[in-house]
Design a protein around this motif. Sequence first.
Motif, PDB file in Angstrom:
ATOM      1  N   SER A  11      40.502  77.743 103.297  1.00  0.00           N
ATOM      2  CA  SER A  11      41.020  76.381 103.422  1.00  0.00           C
ATOM      3  C   SER A  11      41.973  76.080 102.269  1.00  0.00           C
ATOM      4  CB  SER A  11      39.861  75.374 103.429  1.00  0.00           C
ATOM      5  OG  SER A  11      39.195  75.372 102.181  1.00  0.00           O
ATOM      6  N   TYR A  14      46.019  68.570 114.165  1.00  0.00           N
ATOM      7  CA  TYR A  14      44.612  68.975 114.231  1.00  0.00           C
ATOM      8  C   TYR A  14      43.782  67.821 114.793  1.00  0.00           C
ATOM      9  CZ  TYR A  14      46.372  72.335 110.797  1.00  0.00           C
ATOM     10  OH  TYR A  14      47.111  73.291 110.142  1.00  0.00           O
ATOM     11  N   VAL A  17      40.095  66.522 114.641  1.00  0.00           N
ATOM     12  CA  VAL A  17      38.913  66.727 113.805  1.00  0.00           C
ATOM     13  C   VAL A  17      37.890  65.635 114.094  1.00  0.00           C
ATOM     14  CG1 VAL A  17      40.307  67.775 111.993  1.00  0.00           C
ATOM     15  CG2 VAL A  17      39.804  65.341 111.885  1.00  0.00           C
ATOM     16  N   ARG A  75      38.503  75.347 108.585  1.00  0.00           N
ATOM     17  CA  ARG A  75      38.591  75.814 109.973  1.00  0.00           C
ATOM     18  C   ARG A  75      37.524  76.872 110.230  1.00  0.00           C
ATOM     19  NH1 ARG A  75      43.023  75.010 107.310  1.00  0.00           N
ATOM     20  NH2 ARG A  75      44.742  73.781 108.159  1.00  0.00           N
ATOM     21  N   LYS A  85      37.806  75.326 115.333  1.00  0.00           N
ATOM     22  CA  LYS A  85      37.713  73.899 115.038  1.00  0.00           C
ATOM     23  C   LYS A  85      38.029  73.652 113.568  1.00  0.00           C
ATOM     24  CE  LYS A  85      34.150  73.056 118.557  1.00  0.00           C
ATOM     25  NZ  LYS A  85      32.792  72.517 118.809  1.00  0.00           N
ATOM     26  N   ALA A  86      38.396  72.418 113.271  1.00  0.00           N
ATOM     27  CA  ALA A  86      38.693  72.040 111.890  1.00  0.00           C
ATOM     28  C   ALA A  86      37.865  70.812 111.529  1.00  0.00           C
ATOM     29  CB  ALA A  86      40.184  71.738 111.723  1.00  0.00           C
TER      30      ALA A  86
END
Length: 227
Positions: free
Chosen positions: A49, A79, A81, A102, A106-107
């Motif tokens: 990250s 993104y 989130v 991430r 997914k983030a």
Amino acid sequence: EELRLAEIFIYGDFSPEDGQPSLVEQVRDTISSHVSNEEREWLDPVRHSYMDLLEILSIGTSPAERTVVLRSLGDGQEYLVPGGVWSQERTAGEVLLTRLIRRGGKAVVPEVALAMSRPVGQAVYESANQTRREMEANMGTFALGDWTEFAKQHGYILAWKVAEARMTLLLLAEARTRFCRPDGQPLLYAVAIYEHHDSHRLADGLSRLEGWKAEQSEPGGAEGGAQ
């Protein structure tokens, strides 16, 4: 938020200059106990990250399934989130200084984000980008041309730029502040902060300036100023 972001930067981005692995890698490779499997699964995502400036494009209204759409000012990626405590009281158009972790396509935001207005966020980005170009010129290479690479290696610069922006805004606000007496006349006040706090010498010096005169203190009041 700034302190927590700084801590995450050290854990996720800092690498010792002696060639040793980063702190996250050391935990991953050398500590076999005291780290649960659930926590261990997040070590590599944290290591990959990086700090980023992210504009809020939209934010859901459902507390149960709140989702937030973010777009990086650096590379334009968007993104989706899940919201959390960090998203409370946030609105579309604001810019966040945070990092996305991430995992599995997914983030997520690590529950800490420093919020600022869109103009301030854009100013922070442009200032950081200028610093990036200057660093490239000094290095004689385009190694930092990729925003992700720059943010991963030098994410702390983004935090510095936020601090600089805050100081600039504070100085502007102070410069535009006008102090007046009850009768509307302008008032200058100052405090001597050197060793012996000689306020009398400061007041005497100001009163000698053309157009200035000393203001007498009221009984039991503070030291006189100049007007």
